[in-house]
Design a protein around this motif. Structure first.
Motif, PDB file in Angstrom:
ATOM      1  N   LYS A 340       0.826  -1.202   0.000  1.00 46.34           N
ATOM      2  CA  LYS A 340       0.000   0.000   0.000  1.00 46.34           C
ATOM      3  C   LYS A 340       0.860   1.251   0.000  1.00 46.34           C
ATOM      4  CE  LYS A 340      -3.983  -1.893   2.349  1.00 46.34           C
ATOM      5  NZ  LYS A 340      -4.742  -1.880   3.595  1.00 46.34           N
ATOM      6  N   ASN A 341       2.013   1.193   0.650  1.00 45.44           N
ATOM      7  CA  ASN A 341       2.892   2.362   0.640  1.00 45.44           C
ATOM      8  C   ASN A 341       4.287   1.936   0.218  1.00 45.44           C
ATOM      9  OD1 ASN A 341       2.364   1.298   3.457  1.00 45.44           O
ATOM     10  ND2 ASN A 341       1.007   3.066   3.376  1.00 45.44           N
ATOM     11  N   VAL A 342       4.492   1.948  -1.080  1.00 49.20           N
ATOM     12  CA  VAL A 342       5.727   1.396  -1.630  1.00 49.20           C
ATOM     13  C   VAL A 342       6.943   2.206  -1.194  1.00 49.20           C
ATOM     14  CG1 VAL A 342       6.899   0.775  -3.762  1.00 49.20           C
ATOM     15  CG2 VAL A 342       4.442   0.512  -3.566  1.00 49.20           C
ATOM     16  N   MET A 343       6.781   3.539  -1.104  1.00 51.01           N
ATOM     17  CA  MET A 343       7.932   4.369  -0.765  1.00 51.01           C
ATOM     18  C   MET A 343       8.448   4.045   0.624  1.00 51.01           C
ATOM     19  SD  MET A 343       7.790   7.764  -2.748  1.00 51.01           S
ATOM     20  CE  MET A 343       6.819   8.953  -1.882  1.00 51.01           C
ATOM     21  N   MET A 344       7.513   3.920   1.568  1.00 50.29           N
ATOM     22  CA  MET A 344       7.926   3.556   2.917  1.00 50.29           C
ATOM     23  C   MET A 344       8.560   2.173   2.908  1.00 50.29           C
ATOM     24  SD  MET A 344       4.670   4.766   5.104  1.00 50.29           S
ATOM     25  CE  MET A 344       3.742   6.175   4.582  1.00 50.29           C
ATOM     26  N   GLY A 345       7.960   1.274   2.125  1.00 49.51           N
ATOM     27  CA  GLY A 345       8.501  -0.076   2.045  1.00 49.51           C
ATOM     28  C   GLY A 345       9.926  -0.073   1.542  1.00 49.51           C
ATOM     29  N   PHE A 346      10.178   0.785   0.539  1.00 47.93           N
ATOM     30  CA  PHE A 346      11.538   0.878  -0.009  1.00 47.93           C
ATOM     31  C   PHE A 346      12.518   1.326   1.071  1.00 47.93           C
ATOM     32  CE2 PHE A 346      14.439   4.254  -1.520  1.00 47.93           C
ATOM     33  CZ  PHE A 346      15.376   3.450  -2.154  1.00 47.93           C
ATOM     34  N   GLY A 347      12.176   2.407   1.788  1.00 48.15           N
ATOM     35  CA  GLY A 347      13.071   2.911   2.834  1.00 48.15           C
ATOM     36  C   GLY A 347      13.294   1.880   3.917  1.00 48.15           C
ATOM     37  N   PHE A 348      12.202   1.265   4.348  1.00 45.74           N
ATOM     38  CA  PHE A 348      12.273   0.270   5.414  1.00 45.74           C
ATOM     39  C   PHE A 348      13.177  -0.892   4.996  1.00 45.74           C
ATOM     40  CE2 PHE A 348      10.840  -3.049   8.219  1.00 45.74           C
ATOM     41  CZ  PHE A 348      10.335  -2.406   9.325  1.00 45.74           C
ATOM     42  N   THR A 349      12.970  -1.363   3.759  1.00 51.83           N
ATOM     43  CA  THR A 349      13.741  -2.521   3.301  1.00 51.83           C
ATOM     44  C   THR A 349      15.224  -2.205   3.216  1.00 51.83           C
ATOM     45  OG1 THR A 349      11.824  -3.051   1.982  1.00 51.83           O
ATOM     46  CG2 THR A 349      13.830  -4.261   1.521  1.00 51.83           C
ATOM     47  N   VAL A 350      15.529  -1.051   2.596  1.00 44.43           N
ATOM     48  CA  VAL A 350      16.937  -0.691   2.454  1.00 44.43           C
ATOM     49  C   VAL A 350      17.587  -0.543   3.829  1.00 44.43           C
ATOM     50  CG1 VAL A 350      18.481   1.104   1.669  1.00 44.43           C
ATOM     51  CG2 VAL A 350      16.626   0.387   0.222  1.00 44.43           C
ATOM     52  N   LEU A 435      14.403   9.502   1.766  1.00 42.78           N
ATOM     53  CA  LEU A 435      15.662  10.184   2.071  1.00 42.78           C
ATOM     54  C   LEU A 435      16.683   9.206   2.630  1.00 42.78           C
ATOM     55  CD1 LEU A 435      16.090  13.273   1.854  1.00 42.78           C
ATOM     56  CD2 LEU A 435      16.019  13.320   4.345  1.00 42.78           C
ATOM     57  N   ILE A 436      16.266   8.453   3.640  1.00 42.57           N
ATOM     58  CA  ILE A 436      17.203   7.530   4.286  1.00 42.57           C
ATOM     59  C   ILE A 436      17.568   6.394   3.348  1.00 42.57           C
ATOM     60  CG2 ILE A 436      17.425   5.866   6.164  1.00 42.57           C
ATOM     61  CD1 ILE A 436      16.058   7.784   7.959  1.00 42.57           C
ATOM     62  N   GLY A 437      16.574   5.927   2.575  1.00 43.93           N
ATOM     63  CA  GLY A 437      16.866   4.878   1.609  1.00 43.93           C
ATOM     64  C   GLY A 437      17.942   5.311   0.635  1.00 43.93           C
ATOM     65  N   ILE A 438      17.817   6.546   0.132  1.00 45.42           N
ATOM     66  CA  ILE A 438      18.805   7.040  -0.837  1.00 45.42           C
ATOM     67  C   ILE A 438      20.167   7.173  -0.161  1.00 45.42           C
ATOM     68  CG2 ILE A 438      19.452   9.046  -2.210  1.00 45.42           C
ATOM     69  CD1 ILE A 438      16.482   9.383  -2.831  1.00 45.42           C
ATOM     70  N   ILE A 439      20.180   7.700   1.088  1.00 44.93           N
ATOM     71  CA  ILE A 439      21.459   7.832   1.803  1.00 44.93           C
ATOM     72  C   ILE A 439      22.142   6.470   1.888  1.00 44.93           C
ATOM     73  CG2 ILE A 439      22.513   8.278   4.055  1.00 44.93           C
ATOM     74  CD1 ILE A 439      20.514  10.451   4.504  1.00 44.93           C
ATOM     75  N   PHE A 440      21.375   5.436   2.244  1.00 39.24           N
ATOM     76  CA  PHE A 440      21.976   4.112   2.422  1.00 39.24           C
ATOM     77  C   PHE A 440      22.504   3.553   1.113  1.00 39.24           C
ATOM     78  CE2 PHE A 440      19.759   3.422   6.598  1.00 39.24           C
ATOM     79  CZ  PHE A 440      20.925   3.280   7.292  1.00 39.24           C
ATOM     80  N   VAL A 441      21.706   3.691   0.039  1.00 42.34           N
ATOM     81  CA  VAL A 441      22.146   3.121  -1.238  1.00 42.34           C
ATOM     82  C   VAL A 441      23.380   3.847  -1.743  1.00 42.34           C
ATOM     83  CG1 VAL A 441      21.516   2.771  -3.630  1.00 42.34           C
ATOM     84  CG2 VAL A 441      19.865   2.291  -1.833  1.00 42.34           C
ATOM     85  N   VAL A 442      23.326   5.190  -1.698  1.00 40.71           N
ATOM     86  CA  VAL A 442      24.455   5.966  -2.217  1.00 40.71           C
ATOM     87  C   VAL A 442      25.705   5.696  -1.396  1.00 40.71           C
ATOM     88  CG1 VAL A 442      25.350   8.301  -2.519  1.00 40.71           C
ATOM     89  CG2 VAL A 442      23.025   7.754  -3.234  1.00 40.71           C
ATOM     90  N   SER A 443      25.554   5.717  -0.063  1.00 38.66           N
ATOM     91  CA  SER A 443      26.747   5.519   0.766  1.00 38.66           C
ATOM     92  C   SER A 443      27.226   4.080   0.707  1.00 38.66           C
ATOM     93  CB  SER A 443      26.466   5.923   2.204  1.00 38.66           C
ATOM     94  OG  SER A 443      25.390   5.173   2.695  1.00 38.66           O
TER      95      SER A 443
END
Lengths: 475, 241
Positions: A340-350, A435-443
């Motif tokens: 239902k909330n893919v964006m949150m899911g993405f951040g949570f998973t990463v 935001l946090i998902g991107i930080i984790f992937v980039v870093s």
């Protein structure tokens, strides 16, 4: 360049002003938080005397690479926490500003008694915020244990002051190796026990489950990231640099850290509720990071500290928001919620994958370095770390599968089993998650920027001589 | 069973502390045997911390005050904040108290009239104590607590005096802000937070010791209004809002 004392003075001033101009408190809180989050990057390094009295006579603030990076992380996390708990602020705005000042002071101060004062400020604020959950029994338990911890810490530094006649950290770290063994044992034990309450180590963490397990979208990320990072950072500073334990006592401390790690991870495995699972995971991470500080793996400890802090922000924000919206956080009832909330899911998973240290994510560097510095010592410590990490990996992957995939385990997934849960007011949460998902992937892909700064911080922690000469140089 | 374990644990901790502190080679000296020579407090007593300043350094006749407000003023600022947070907590949790507190015994005529005489005296001594904090024993915290006790007497002796005094909320915030502003003025004039930017004057005079009396008066006002606020929260709760 910004004088670090402003990071304490401005939030406190804003807190006092907000008492009599309550309409502005919303503006003040966000303004102050943005100010500290940005100015953390422009902090002037070095030693800052309060009142112009040189150490060890006056109180000083110390900004070396270690406190520099911790200040940046804590103030960013505080801002994210505010975003997550935007709808929960209510009457707590003044207290939050005091917490911001207290946590900054806790990390920067160079004086053992001053540290106690800031510890008092944040623990008392912690009791008050925790009481907003209406779970008064758990809060009372926290109150009793927290006060006991502060008293034990005070007793420990009393013994030190009675022996050495000074409270300045640099001065004490210089004289501490020459103190007789009995005074060493007693002061170290009490300081360890006192800080252990806030850092959630095993014999002292009976309060954690009741408090962390009943958090709101505001207190969840606040306790599990801001408070925990501050407490563990102080732990690292004190036992890594100021009061370095000698060989007999350090084994007891390492053992406590490892026992905390293993027990908490096992308890998390058995948890049925999301917030409870995250609580035990937080305790476990605290045990692991403190173990790393104790065996001298400062670099690994710092990476994991930052990794854990950012990951827990989104994990706790999501869990508390889900509870807030639905009145329930049993994992089985949440199956398929991420659809239902893919964006949150993405951040949570990463964040989760980084927390358990899979390659391609930032946490991988933490696990690798941890094992490297542990293998340099002996075989038992890395074996236990690997065991705990495997347990952690299992329950987190199981959680992710459940949250992405509607349906019972071992059966074909179907939309019928999709959870009825919804997330209300989820915009700020999605923002944090992405935001946090991107930080984790980039870093994870380009870790150099972060790891270089962390390596500098770890060096400054292990380099006690520079610390001493910066603080006591003029004498 | 729990109690027995608790007693055993207490005894064990006590033994641990005692044997370690008073073992033969312990550096922890018995009471009265510690030499002041190698402690920081010697410099505090002699007022010789910073030779570059105008001597005597702090100008306050009371050594304790010079340590608490000048040398370690940052701690005092922190302690004021601790009290501030606690008062806030009482105000926030005051909602638990749903009805007005009433006493089984009505205050009689003697208490009622006696209060009018005594309250003034207590208030004046409280103010005297924090104004003279840099000269005589006492200071902001005891003085503020005395002011609070005057208001406690008012609450106890008069059933009708149960209004929250709104001015205290303002006074509390204002005094706190002024403490921080004094500190920040020190930062901008002297380069250090809480720097003593006022002249020290002559020891023993009421107007001496630089920013120490200023800070102590502010601390006294803040503590006094905070304690009174706490009492108000306890007596009235959330009823009137």
């Amino acid at each position: 360049m910004i004088n670090p004392v402003l990071l304490i003075a401005i939030p406190l001033l804003a807190a006092f002003i907000s008492v009599f101009i309550q309409k502005l408190s919303w503006v003040l809180l966000f303004g102050v938080s943005i100010f500290t989050a940005i100015s953390g990057f422009f902090l002037q390094k070095g030693m800052f005397m309060i009142g112009g009295w040189k150490p060890p006579f006056g109180i000083n603030l110390m900004i070396d690479d270690y406190s520099f990076i911790i200040i940046i992380v804590i103030n960013l996390l505080f801002f994210l926490t505010l975003l997550s708990g935007m709808w929960e602020l209510k009457k707590n705005k003044t207290i939050l500003m005091v917490i911001l000042a207290g946590i900054n002071g806790l990390v920067m101060t160079g004086d053992l008694f001053n540290l106690f004062v800031f510890l008092e400020i944040i623990t008392i604020s912690g009791y008050i915020l925790a009481a907003s959950s209406d779970k008064y029994y758990s809060v009372f338990k926290y109150l009793v244990l927290g006060t006991l911890g502060s008293s034990l810490y005070l007793f420990g530094i009393m013994v030190l002051y009675g022996t050495l006649g000074t409270l300045n950290m640099a001065d004490i770290s210089q004289q501490f190796p020459n103190v007789s063994g009995s005074v060493k044992i007693i002061s170290l034990t009490f300081v360890f026990a006192g800080l252990g309450v806030e850092a959630k180590l095993l014999p002292f963490n009976a309060w954690v489950k009741g408090i962390y397990g009943n958090t709101t979208p505001l207190t969840g990320p606040l306790f599990s990231t801001v408070f925990a990072t501050g407490a563990i950072a102080v732990f690292g500073r004190i036992f890594g640099q100021i009061l370095v334990p000698d060989s007999t006592l350090i084994f007891a401390f390492i053992a406590l850290g490892l026992i905390t790690f293993i027990f908490a991870e096992t308890s998390a495995m058995a948890s049925k509720k999301l917030r409870e699972l995250l609580t035990f995971s937080s305790i476990g991470q605290a045990g692991l990071i403190i173990t790393m500080f104790m065996i001298g793996g400062f670099y690994a400890a710092l990476i994991q500290l930052i990794n854990n802090a950012f990951a827990k922000t989104i994990l706790f924000s999501y869990a508390t928001k889900a509870y807030k919206s639905n009145g329930d956080d049993t994992i089985n009832n949440m199956s398929g919620l991420f659809r239902k909330n893919v964006m949150m899911g993405f951040g949570f998973t990463v964040a989760t994958l980084s927390l358990i240290g899979l390659p391609l994510f930032f946490g991988f560097y933490a696990k690798i370095n941890m094992l490297q510095s542990a293998f340099a010592l002996n075989m038992w410590i890395p074996a236990l770390i690997i065991l705990g990490s495997i347990i952690e990996g299992i329950y987190y992957i199981r959680l992710l599968v459940k949250l992405w995939n509607p349906g019972e385990e071992g059966q074909e997934s179907s939309e019928l089993a999709q959870s009825q849960f919804v997330i209300k007011n989820g915009f700020s949460l999605s923002l944090i998650a992405v935001l946090i998902g991107i930080i984790f992937v980039v870093s994870g892909i380009i870790p150099d920027f972060l790891t270089e700064n962390i390596a500098k911080a770890a060096d400054s922690l292990s380099d006690a001589a520079t610390y001493l000469s910066t603080v006591l140089g003029g004498i | 069973m729990k109690k027995i374990i608790a007693i055993l644990l207490t005894v064990a901790v006590a033994l641990f502390v005692f044997t370690n502190l008073y073992s033969g080679d312990s550096d922890f000296k018995a009471f009265g045997e510690k030499s002041l020579e190698e402690t920081v407090s010697k410099e505090f007593v002699n007022k010789t911390v910073d030779p570059q300043r105008v001597q005597p350094e702090t100008g306050s006749a009371n050594i304790v005050t010079s340590i608490v407000v000048n040398y370690r003023g940052f701690d005092t600022m922190g302690e004021v904040t601790v009290l501030f947070v606690s008062a806030l907590g009482v105000a926030l949790l005051g909602g638990v108290l749903r009805k007005k507190v009433t006493f089984r015994y009505k205050p009689g005529f003697i208490i009622n009239q006696g209060m009018k005489i005594i309250v003034g005296i207590i208030l004046i001594s409280g103010i005297y104590i924090f104004v003279h904090g840099h000269l005589t024993p006492g200071g902001g915290f005891p003085g503020g607590a005395m002011i609070g006790s005057a208001f406690l007497l008012m609450y106890l002796s008069d059933d009708k005096f149960r209004t929250r005094i709104a001015a205290f909320k303002v006074l509390e915030g204002l005094a706190g802000s002024l403490i921080m502003i004094v500190g920040l003025v020190g930062l901008s004039t002297g380069g250090y937070f809480l720097y003593n930017f006022l002249p020290n004057g002559e020891i023993g005079q009421l107007l001496s010791a630089g920013i120490v009396p200023v800070l102590y008066v502010l601390v006294g006002l803040k503590v006094g209004s905070e304690v009174s606020n706490i009492l108000g929260d306890f007596f009235i709760g959330e009823v009137e809002e």
